[in-house]
Design a protein around this motif. Structure first.
Motif, mmCIF file in Angstrom:
data_model
loop_
_atom_site.group_PDB
_atom_site.id
_atom_site.type_symbol
_atom_site.label_atom_id
_atom_site.label_comp_id
_atom_site.label_asym_id
_atom_site.label_seq_id
_atom_site.Cartn_x
_atom_site.Cartn_y
_atom_site.Cartn_z
ATOM 1 N N SER A 17 -9.896 -34.199 29.399
ATOM 2 C CA SER A 17 -9.760 -33.691 30.041
ATOM 3 C C SER A 17 -10.698 -32.418 29.802
ATOM 4 O O SER A 17 -10.940 -31.903 31.664
ATOM 5 C CB SER A 17 -8.287 -32.989 29.951
ATOM 6 N N SER A 20 -13.001 -33.963 33.011
ATOM 7 C CA SER A 20 -12.611 -32.931 33.990
ATOM 8 C C SER A 20 -12.087 -32.311 34.894
ATOM 9 O O SER A 20 -12.804 -31.883 35.417
ATOM 10 C CB SER A 20 -10.770 -33.695 34.072
ATOM 11 N N ARG A 21 -12.024 -30.671 33.969
ATOM 12 C CA ARG A 21 -12.306 -29.495 33.891
ATOM 13 C C ARG A 21 -13.759 -28.819 34.248
ATOM 14 O O ARG A 21 -13.848 -28.259 35.009
ATOM 15 C CB ARG A 21 -12.084 -28.873 33.133
#
Length: 345
Positions: A17, A20-21
């Motif tokens: 994550s 992804s960010r």
């Protein structure tokens, strides 16, 4: 095999994550972590799938930037700064030019609407009502225009006009002219209001001439009216208009600054290279580009729930060679009629 987001996460020692960010919302990731993720992605040759990101996040990670005339040297520094800042935030910028045409402006906005997450409008020519209506469908930030409900970046052209009037009156000029810009220009109107008030306070006459095309041709065409109102000092809508006016005056035997003082607005490269070098009001174009993108990304993140923000950037007078003290008892410039012929408007 293709490198995946999991490979990057493992190499950087972070969660998937976080990777992804880093690519979808880099401002939400710690700078050191972001650099580590980007370094791992570069080493592994990872490239995020933009189409997949758009489907997952509902965002294209593209922004629109629409300017009135890309050939005008005022706009490139703003465009360059906006693109660089957007790139730092993981966005790409589509640049479009309306050629000062409000209909073309509206069509461009409608064309870009499905391809971008938001639009920066720079010196728009559409009416406020049209911009408000379009702003209900897509996040907007407007540069050099106040529009109800939309974030805006304003360059303090009113203060710039005041500085220009004070400079000319300090040199002894008491008959001034203001060459306005295109019809409907917010910048032109702010200049007119501020210059009119300051001239009155200084006991100087101010003739407003316009609307004018915001180009060299606009300045050249205005030269006869400037001579007709017997002004000794002129403030032009922008540097291009000022340069055109200098050319038009020279063609009629009036030299700058000996026979007429001229002040531009923008502080563009063209004004610095002109002869005489142009006295001008410097506009913070690069800062405006960065600030506009920042406000637009805030609006995109808020998804219509955030309050509109307004930022005003300072302007400053740069004195060069195109202004000089009025000569004692100076008569109207050569070739001027005895009666002023250009009404204010």
């Amino acid at each position: 095999m293709a490198v995946t987001i999991r490979d990057v996460a493992q190499a950087a020692g972070v969660h998937v994550s976080t990777v992804s960010r880093t690519f979808s919302a880099p401002h939400m990731v710690n700078a050191d972590t972001r650099e580590r993720v980007l370094a791992a992605a570069t080493q592994l040759g990872y490239r995020p799938n933009q189409a997949a990101r758009a489907l997952t996040t509902g965002r294209t990670h593209n922004l629109g930037l629409i300017v009135a005339d890309i050939a005008n040297p005022f706009f490139p520094p703003l465009i360059k700064a906006a693109q660089a800042y957007a790139r730092e935030r993981g966005y790409h910028v589509f640049v479009a030019d309306t050629d000062e045409d409000p209909q073309e402006e509206q069509e461009l906005i409608q064309t870009l609407a499905k391809q971008v997450d938001g639009v920066v409008l720079v010196s728009p020519r559409l009416t406020n009502h049209s911009i408000e209506r379009l702003g209900m469908e897509l996040p907007f930030v407007v540069v050099n225009r106040r529009v109800k409900g939309l974030s805006a970046v304003l360059m303090d052209v009113g203060s710039g006009a005041v500085q220009a009037v004070r400079h000319l009156t300090s040199l002894g000029h008491r008959r001034l002219a203001l060459l306005g810009g295109p019809r409907g220009s917010w910048t032109s109107e702010q200049m007119r209001k501020a210059a009119t008030a300051e001239a009155a306070a200084a006991g100087a006459e101010l003739t407003v001439i316009g609307p004018n095309s915001p180009t060299e041709r606009g300045g050249t065409d205005a030269a006869p009216e400037v001579l007709g109102c017997r002004a000794t000092g002129v403030i032009a809508y922008n540097d291009l208009v000022a340069i055109g006016l200098i050319e038009g005056l020279a063609a009629r035997g009036v030299e700058v600054p000996a026979g007429m003082s001229v002040v531009g607005v923008d502080d563009t490269v063209a004004g610095r290279l002109n002869r005489p070098k142009l006295t001008t009001v410097a506009m913070p174009t690069a800062a405006a580009g960065r600030t506009a993108v920042d406000l637009l990304l805030q609006a995109v993140d808020a998804r219509g729930n955030g309050a509109a923000a307004q930022t005003t950037l300072e302007t400053s007078l740069v004195v060069r060679e195109s202004t000089a003290a009025v000569r004692p008892g100076e008569n109207p410039p050569a070739g001027a009629p005895e009666i002023a012929g250009a009404p204010a408007g």
